[in-house]
Design a protein around this motif. Structure first.
Motif, PDB file in Angstrom:
ATOM      1  N   ASP A 147     -14.565   3.474   6.479  1.00  0.00           N
ATOM      2  CA  ASP A 147     -16.015   3.248   6.404  1.00  0.00           C
ATOM      3  C   ASP A 147     -16.684   3.188   7.773  1.00  0.00           C
ATOM      4  OD1 ASP A 147     -15.763   3.117   3.659  1.00  0.00           O
ATOM      5  OD2 ASP A 147     -15.664   0.915   3.611  1.00  0.00           O
ATOM      6  N   ASP A 148     -16.008   2.561   8.742  1.00  0.00           N
ATOM      7  CA  ASP A 148     -16.675   2.277  10.020  1.00  0.00           C
ATOM      8  C   ASP A 148     -16.239   3.155  11.183  1.00  0.00           C
ATOM      9  OD1 ASP A 148     -17.874   0.257   8.599  1.00  0.00           O
ATOM     10  OD2 ASP A 148     -16.580  -1.338   9.396  1.00  0.00           O
ATOM     11  N   TYR A 149     -15.093   3.826  11.061  1.00  0.00           N
ATOM     12  CA  TYR A 149     -14.576   4.600  12.194  1.00  0.00           C
ATOM     13  C   TYR A 149     -14.145   5.998  11.749  1.00  0.00           C
ATOM     14  CZ  TYR A 149     -14.534  -0.128  14.012  1.00  0.00           C
ATOM     15  OH  TYR A 149     -14.903  -1.399  14.368  1.00  0.00           O
ATOM     16  N   LYS A 150     -15.075   6.717  11.162  1.00  0.00           N
ATOM     17  CA  LYS A 150     -14.782   8.044  10.601  1.00  0.00           C
ATOM     18  C   LYS A 150     -14.294   9.035  11.639  1.00  0.00           C
ATOM     19  CE  LYS A 150     -18.164   7.745   6.792  1.00  0.00           C
ATOM     20  NZ  LYS A 150     -18.558   6.334   7.014  1.00  0.00           N
ATOM     21  N   ASP A 151     -14.709   8.866  12.882  1.00  0.00           N
ATOM     22  CA  ASP A 151     -14.337   9.815  13.931  1.00  0.00           C
ATOM     23  C   ASP A 151     -13.030   9.452  14.634  1.00  0.00           C
ATOM     24  OD1 ASP A 151     -16.677  11.263  13.456  1.00  0.00           O
ATOM     25  OD2 ASP A 151     -17.837  10.030  14.857  1.00  0.00           O
ATOM     26  N   ALA A 152     -12.454   8.322  14.309  1.00  0.00           N
ATOM     27  CA  ALA A 152     -11.193   7.923  14.937  1.00  0.00           C
ATOM     28  C   ALA A 152     -10.044   8.776  14.412  1.00  0.00           C
ATOM     29  CB  ALA A 152     -10.915   6.450  14.661  1.00  0.00           C
ATOM     30  N   SER A 153      -9.032   8.983  15.254  1.00  0.00           N
ATOM     31  CA  SER A 153      -7.884   9.791  14.830  1.00  0.00           C
ATOM     32  C   SER A 153      -7.178   9.161  13.637  1.00  0.00           C
ATOM     33  CB  SER A 153      -6.903   9.965  16.001  1.00  0.00           C
ATOM     34  OG  SER A 153      -6.441   8.702  16.462  1.00  0.00           O
ATOM     35  N   GLU A 154      -7.186   7.830  13.557  1.00  0.00           N
ATOM     36  CA  GLU A 154      -6.537   7.131  12.445  1.00  0.00           C
ATOM     37  C   GLU A 154      -7.208   7.457  11.108  1.00  0.00           C
ATOM     38  OE1 GLU A 154      -5.631   5.056  16.176  1.00  0.00           O
ATOM     39  OE2 GLU A 154      -7.512   5.693  15.237  1.00  0.00           O
ATOM     40  N   ALA A 155      -8.473   7.849  11.155  1.00  0.00           N
ATOM     41  CA  ALA A 155      -9.213   8.119   9.913  1.00  0.00           C
ATOM     42  C   ALA A 155      -8.781   9.418   9.236  1.00  0.00           C
ATOM     43  CB  ALA A 155     -10.717   8.159  10.191  1.00  0.00           C
ATOM     44  N   SER A 156      -8.129  10.310   9.986  1.00  0.00           N
ATOM     45  CA  SER A 156      -7.787  11.630   9.441  1.00  0.00           C
ATOM     46  C   SER A 156      -6.783  11.540   8.286  1.00  0.00           C
ATOM     47  CB  SER A 156      -7.233  12.525  10.552  1.00  0.00           C
ATOM     48  OG  SER A 156      -6.051  11.969  11.103  1.00  0.00           O
ATOM     49  N   THR A 157      -5.915  10.569   8.291  1.00  0.00           N
ATOM     50  CA  THR A 157      -4.915  10.430   7.218  1.00  0.00           C
ATOM     51  C   THR A 157      -5.051   9.103   6.473  1.00  0.00           C
ATOM     52  OG1 THR A 157      -3.312   9.499   8.794  1.00  0.00           O
ATOM     53  CG2 THR A 157      -3.251  11.894   8.442  1.00  0.00           C
ATOM     54  N   ILE A 158      -6.173   8.439   6.662  1.00  0.00           N
ATOM     55  CA  ILE A 158      -6.285   7.080   6.122  1.00  0.00           C
ATOM     56  C   ILE A 158      -6.317   7.051   4.601  1.00  0.00           C
ATOM     57  CG2 ILE A 158      -8.807   6.790   6.007  1.00  0.00           C
ATOM     58  CD1 ILE A 158      -6.232   4.337   7.503  1.00  0.00           C
ATOM     59  N   ASP A 159      -6.775   8.135   3.968  1.00  0.00           N
ATOM     60  CA  ASP A 159      -6.819   8.164   2.496  1.00  0.00           C
ATOM     61  C   ASP A 159      -5.426   8.007   1.896  1.00  0.00           C
ATOM     62  OD1 ASP A 159      -9.561   8.364   2.216  1.00  0.00           O
ATOM     63  OD2 ASP A 159      -9.556  10.555   2.298  1.00  0.00           O
ATOM     64  N   VAL A 160      -4.425   8.543   2.584  1.00  0.00           N
ATOM     65  CA  VAL A 160      -3.044   8.422   2.102  1.00  0.00           C
ATOM     66  C   VAL A 160      -2.636   6.955   2.049  1.00  0.00           C
ATOM     67  CG1 VAL A 160      -0.630   8.961   2.591  1.00  0.00           C
ATOM     68  CG2 VAL A 160      -2.402  10.686   2.986  1.00  0.00           C
ATOM     69  N   PHE A 161      -2.970   6.231   3.099  1.00  0.00           N
ATOM     70  CA  PHE A 161      -2.589   4.813   3.173  1.00  0.00           C
ATOM     71  C   PHE A 161      -3.436   3.962   2.243  1.00  0.00           C
ATOM     72  CE2 PHE A 161      -1.006   6.628   7.107  1.00  0.00           C
ATOM     73  CZ  PHE A 161       0.283   6.110   7.151  1.00  0.00           C
ATOM     74  N   ILE A 162      -4.681   4.359   2.049  1.00  0.00           N
ATOM     75  CA  ILE A 162      -5.518   3.646   1.076  1.00  0.00           C
ATOM     76  C   ILE A 162      -4.913   3.790  -0.317  1.00  0.00           C
ATOM     77  CG2 ILE A 162      -7.747   3.701  -0.119  1.00  0.00           C
ATOM     78  CD1 ILE A 162      -9.063   4.296   2.571  1.00  0.00           C
ATOM     79  N   GLY A 163      -4.468   5.023  -0.652  1.00  0.00           N
ATOM     80  CA  GLY A 163      -3.840   5.252  -1.951  1.00  0.00           C
ATOM     81  C   GLY A 163      -2.562   4.435  -2.118  1.00  0.00           C
ATOM     82  N   LYS A 164      -1.770   4.364  -1.066  1.00  0.00           N
ATOM     83  CA  LYS A 164      -0.531   3.593  -1.118  1.00  0.00           C
ATOM     84  C   LYS A 164      -0.820   2.106  -1.307  1.00  0.00           C
ATOM     85  CE  LYS A 164       2.759   4.823   1.641  1.00  0.00           C
ATOM     86  NZ  LYS A 164       3.632   5.020   2.844  1.00  0.00           N
ATOM     87  N   ALA A 165      -1.807   1.593  -0.568  1.00  0.00           N
ATOM     88  CA  ALA A 165      -2.151   0.177  -0.667  1.00  0.00           C
ATOM     89  C   ALA A 165      -2.728  -0.143  -2.065  1.00  0.00           C
ATOM     90  CB  ALA A 165      -3.158  -0.202   0.406  1.00  0.00           C
ATOM     91  N   GLN A 166      -3.538   0.779  -2.598  1.00  0.00           N
ATOM     92  CA  GLN A 166      -4.109   0.574  -3.932  1.00  0.00           C
ATOM     93  C   GLN A 166      -3.011   0.542  -4.999  1.00  0.00           C
ATOM     94  OE1 GLN A 166      -6.943   3.822  -3.933  1.00  0.00           O
ATOM     95  NE2 GLN A 166      -8.678   2.418  -3.639  1.00  0.00           N
ATOM     96  N   ALA A 167      -2.037   1.410  -4.848  1.00  0.00           N
ATOM     97  CA  ALA A 167      -0.931   1.445  -5.803  1.00  0.00           C
ATOM     98  C   ALA A 167      -0.148   0.147  -5.781  1.00  0.00           C
ATOM     99  CB  ALA A 167      -0.009   2.624  -5.500  1.00  0.00           C
ATOM    100  N   LEU A 168       0.127  -0.353  -4.559  1.00  0.00           N
ATOM    101  CA  LEU A 168       0.887  -1.605  -4.437  1.00  0.00           C
ATOM    102  C   LEU A 168       0.062  -2.797  -4.899  1.00  0.00           C
ATOM    103  CD1 LEU A 168       2.640  -1.009  -1.002  1.00  0.00           C
ATOM    104  CD2 LEU A 168       3.718  -1.041  -3.251  1.00  0.00           C
ATOM    105  N   ALA A 169      -1.274  -2.697  -4.754  1.00  0.00           N
ATOM    106  CA  ALA A 169      -2.136  -3.794  -5.175  1.00  0.00           C
ATOM    107  C   ALA A 169      -2.471  -3.736  -6.658  1.00  0.00           C
ATOM    108  CB  ALA A 169      -3.424  -3.774  -4.355  1.00  0.00           C
ATOM    109  N   GLY A 170      -2.008  -2.652  -7.328  1.00  0.00           N
ATOM    110  CA  GLY A 170      -2.260  -2.502  -8.757  1.00  0.00           C
ATOM    111  C   GLY A 170      -3.672  -2.065  -9.079  1.00  0.00           C
ATOM    112  N   GLN A 171      -4.308  -1.337  -8.151  1.00  0.00           N
ATOM    113  CA  GLN A 171      -5.683  -0.887  -8.402  1.00  0.00           C
ATOM    114  C   GLN A 171      -5.699   0.570  -8.868  1.00  0.00           C
ATOM    115  OE1 GLN A 171      -8.326  -1.658  -5.103  1.00  0.00           O
ATOM    116  NE2 GLN A 171      -7.549  -3.728  -4.803  1.00  0.00           N
TER     117      GLN A 171
END
Length: 256
Positions: free
Chosen positions: A232-256
């Protein structure tokens, strides 16, 4: 002879006369009190003149001593320390940017070409800006040499308000704890790092690292909040390029 009153004149009542007398009496008492206080002060000064002069002398000596120390000792010491640091800093920069890293980091730490290394500067010039900065370089050099406990010791001694170095020192301590397999400590310092300053250079880096460690610790909700903040806040950061993968992983582990 007849007497008369001026127009508008009213004779004072008994009560008004009493109030006037009281006011004069109160004023007189105030002045008497002030006179007594002044007399007592003069007596105190006269009786304790010697001690008052001693106290004034001590205060003056402390002030002059501080100014003298700052101008004739601390300032020259700082300049000497920065000059001594130049070669050690060059070794450090060459290690970061070149090859033979371990040998160059070692020279940065212990000195070479007749010059002090960061370890000597941190010790000999403790209390100066150069001595403080040497703690950062020494800690970071040890981190690169995989001497993690030594890295933590020196980095924890570094104090700074610098926009970047203050954050990186905390983050480097987090990295050292991560390498020592102490994830809770690593997470604590990554969180300190991204909370210390908010910028597009260091904040997404340590949010990302904190999120990864939080996942390892099983705290998917916390990890998800850090990953979403990057998105949301750092779209231009290099970390943002693959962040959707980690969001999906965290959501799966959180049961969302």
């Amino acid at each position: 002879m007849a007497t008369y009153n001026k127009r508008g004149y009213k004779p004072k009542t008994k009560v008004e006369k009493e109030i006037e007398v009281e006011e004069h009496s109160t004023t007189a008492e105030v002045f008497n009190t002030l006179d007594e206080t002044a007399s007592k002060t003069e007596e105190f000064v006269a009786e304790n003149q010697k001690y008052i002069y001693i106290i004034i002398g001590i205060v003056a000596a402390v002030v002059l001593g501080y100014l003298g120390y700052k101008e004739y000792i601390a300032k020259p010491k700082t300049i000497t320390a920065m000059n001594d640091m130049f070669q050690a800093q060059k070794f450090f920069n060459d290690a970061v940017n070149g090859v033979e890293k371990d040998s160059l980091f070692n020279l940065s730490l212990n000195g070479g070409e007749g010059k002090f290394g960061m370890l000597d500067i941190a010790d000999k010039y403790s209390g100066t800006p150069a001595g403080n900065l040497a703690n950062y370089y020494a800690g970071t050099a040890y981190l690169n040499m995989k001497k993690y406990k030594e890295a933590i010791d020196y980095l924890q001694n570094f104090k700074s308000d610098d926009e970047v170095l203050a954050v990186q020192a905390k983050g480097n301590i987090g990295d050292a704890f991560a390498q020592l397999n102490q994830p809770k400590d690593a997470l604590e310092y990554y969180e300190k790092a991204f909370n210390l300053r908010d910028n597009g250079f260091t904040t997404p880096t340590y949010l990302y690292k904190a999120g990864i460690v939080a996942l390892e610790l099983g705290d998917a909700e916390k990890a998800l909040s850090y990953f979403k903040r990057i998105k949301d806040d750092y779209k231009d950061a290099s970390e943002a390029s693959t962040i959707d993968v980690f969001i999906g992983k965290a959501q799966a582990l959180a049961g969302q």
